[in-house]
Design an enzyme around this catalytic site. Structure first.
Site, PDB file in Angstrom:
ATOM      1  N   LYS A  82       1.205  -0.948  -0.058  1.00 36.24           N
ATOM      2  CA  LYS A  82       0.061  -0.110   0.103  1.00 36.24           C
ATOM      3  C   LYS A  82       0.839   1.085   0.508  1.00 36.24           C
ATOM      4  O   LYS A  82       1.824   1.466   1.053  1.00 36.24           O
ATOM      5  CB  LYS A  82      -0.472   0.362   0.811  1.00 36.24           C
ATOM      6  CG  LYS A  82      -1.818   1.337   1.246  1.00 36.24           C
ATOM      7  CD  LYS A  82      -2.998   0.811   2.505  1.00 36.24           C
ATOM      8  CE  LYS A  82      -2.203   1.364   3.890  1.00 36.24           C
ATOM      9  NZ  LYS A  82      -1.473   3.284   3.889  1.00 36.24           N
ATOM     10  N   ASP A  90      -3.468   4.463  -1.997  1.00 33.20           N
ATOM     11  CA  ASP A  90      -4.585   5.201  -0.496  1.00 33.20           C
ATOM     12  C   ASP A  90      -3.950   6.462  -0.249  1.00 33.20           C
ATOM     13  O   ASP A  90      -2.963   7.152   0.166  1.00 33.20           O
ATOM     14  CB  ASP A  90      -3.776   4.014   1.005  1.00 33.20           C
ATOM     15  CG  ASP A  90      -4.936   4.572   1.872  1.00 33.20           C
ATOM     16  OD1 ASP A  90      -5.357   5.201   1.381  1.00 33.20           O
ATOM     17  OD2 ASP A  90      -4.088   4.620   2.980  1.00 33.20           O
ATOM     18  N   ARG A 129       3.282  -0.600  10.696  1.00 29.61           N
ATOM     19  CA  ARG A 129       4.271   0.051  12.030  1.00 29.61           C
ATOM     20  C   ARG A 129       4.329  -2.369  12.475  1.00 29.61           C
ATOM     21  O   ARG A 129       5.474  -2.260  12.782  1.00 29.61           O
ATOM     22  CB  ARG A 129       3.738   0.723  12.387  1.00 29.61           C
ATOM     23  CG  ARG A 129       3.658   1.946  12.270  1.00 29.61           C
ATOM     24  CD  ARG A 129       3.651   2.685  13.182  1.00 29.61           C
ATOM     25  NE  ARG A 129       1.890   2.735  13.144  1.00 29.61           N
ATOM     26  CZ  ARG A 129       1.126   3.573  13.320  1.00 29.61           C
ATOM     27  NH1 ARG A 129       1.501   4.957  13.944  1.00 29.61           N
ATOM     28  NH2 ARG A 129      -0.273   3.918  13.037  1.00 29.61           N
TER      29      ARG A 129
END
Ligand code: C5P
Length: 240
Positions: free
Chosen positions: A34, A61, A216
């Site tokens: 992404k 995105d 993350r």
């Protein structure tokens, strides 16, 4: 259905070199990634072409949210990049979402597939309190997400970005073919960061997510490849 790989890695880096260093440990052919605002605004479209060339499946995105005409023209441009998924904020309204699709149709090169277009319902960092007290949107967050999903569907979009917790009600009302792509994923025991409405990868699949977005928990892991494989394994073990 999401084509191929349902685990999207959020490449939230600022520099192309950081992306290349990070991806060095992965087999990129078939890897789902992404690209969000951070990376795109720092690097522009060149990196998209490189990642496509390396065989990546790409969710761009950029969460467009503007007047219909601007969104239509922006989408016409984005359609030329050859990415798999793009998105808008459902809060822009049905006319804006219809315009987004028109732009994509116009910009998709002949013989190529139009990117899937999905709508953000409520950001997974938005809490119930934030929505009610500060954004002045009344009601339960799940109900608001559902009503935005129905608006997106009525505008002809392919699905939504939402919290995994909202997937069951969205699938029930919009049907199983209406895509749900879900960030807000944290493997058991990991830190929540700024995310609020979260689940594990396994739970996300059990709730009916078609694909998950993980940032993350992979990019900041001591061993990103291991973290990715563990998340993929959790997803595969879950009962749909
Ligand atoms: O690091 P983390 O797993 O929280 O990253 C989630 C990613 O998904 C980020 O790139 C964020 O911009 C994106 N996202 C989100 N919530 C949404 C839509 C996108 O967290 N509703």
């Amino acid at each position: 259905m999401i084509d191929n790989n349902p685990v999207y890695i959020a490449l939230d880096f600022a520099k192309p070199q950081q992306v290349l260093d990070f991806l060095d440990r992965f087999e990129t052919n078939g890897l789902a990634v992404k690209i969000g605002m951070e990376l795109f605004y720092h690097t522009g479209p060149a990196l998209i072409a490189d990642l496509k060339g390396a065989g990546c499946q790409i969710f761009l995105d950029l969460k467009l949210h503007d007047i219909p005409n601007t969104v239509k023209k922006a989408m016409k441009g984005l359609a030329g990049f050859g990415v798999d998924i793009v998105n808008v904020h459902a809060a822009g309204g049905n006319t804006m979402m219809e315009a987004a699709l028109e732009g994509l149709d116009q910009g998709t090169p002949p013989g190529k597939k139009r990117p899937k277009c999905i709508a953000v319902t409520q950001l997974t960092s938005t809490s119930q309190q934030m929505m009610n007290q500060y954004l002045l949107i009344g009601g339960k967050i799940e109900d608001v997400a559902l009503s935005y999903a129905r608006l997106a569907q009525s505008a002809g979009l392919d699905g939504v970005v939402c919290s995994p917790l909202e997937v069951p009600s969205i699938k029930k009302r919009c049907g199983k073919d209406f895509l749900t792509v879900t960030p807000g994923i944290r493997p058991a025991g990991s830190v929540e960061d700024d995310q609020v409405r979260i689940t594990t990868p396994k739970r996300a699949r059990e709730l009916g997510s078609d694909a998950i977005v993980v940032g993350r928990s992979i990019t900041k892991a001591d061993d990103p490849l291991l973290a990715y494989h563990q998340i993929q394994a959790e997803w595969s073990e879950a009962n749909e």
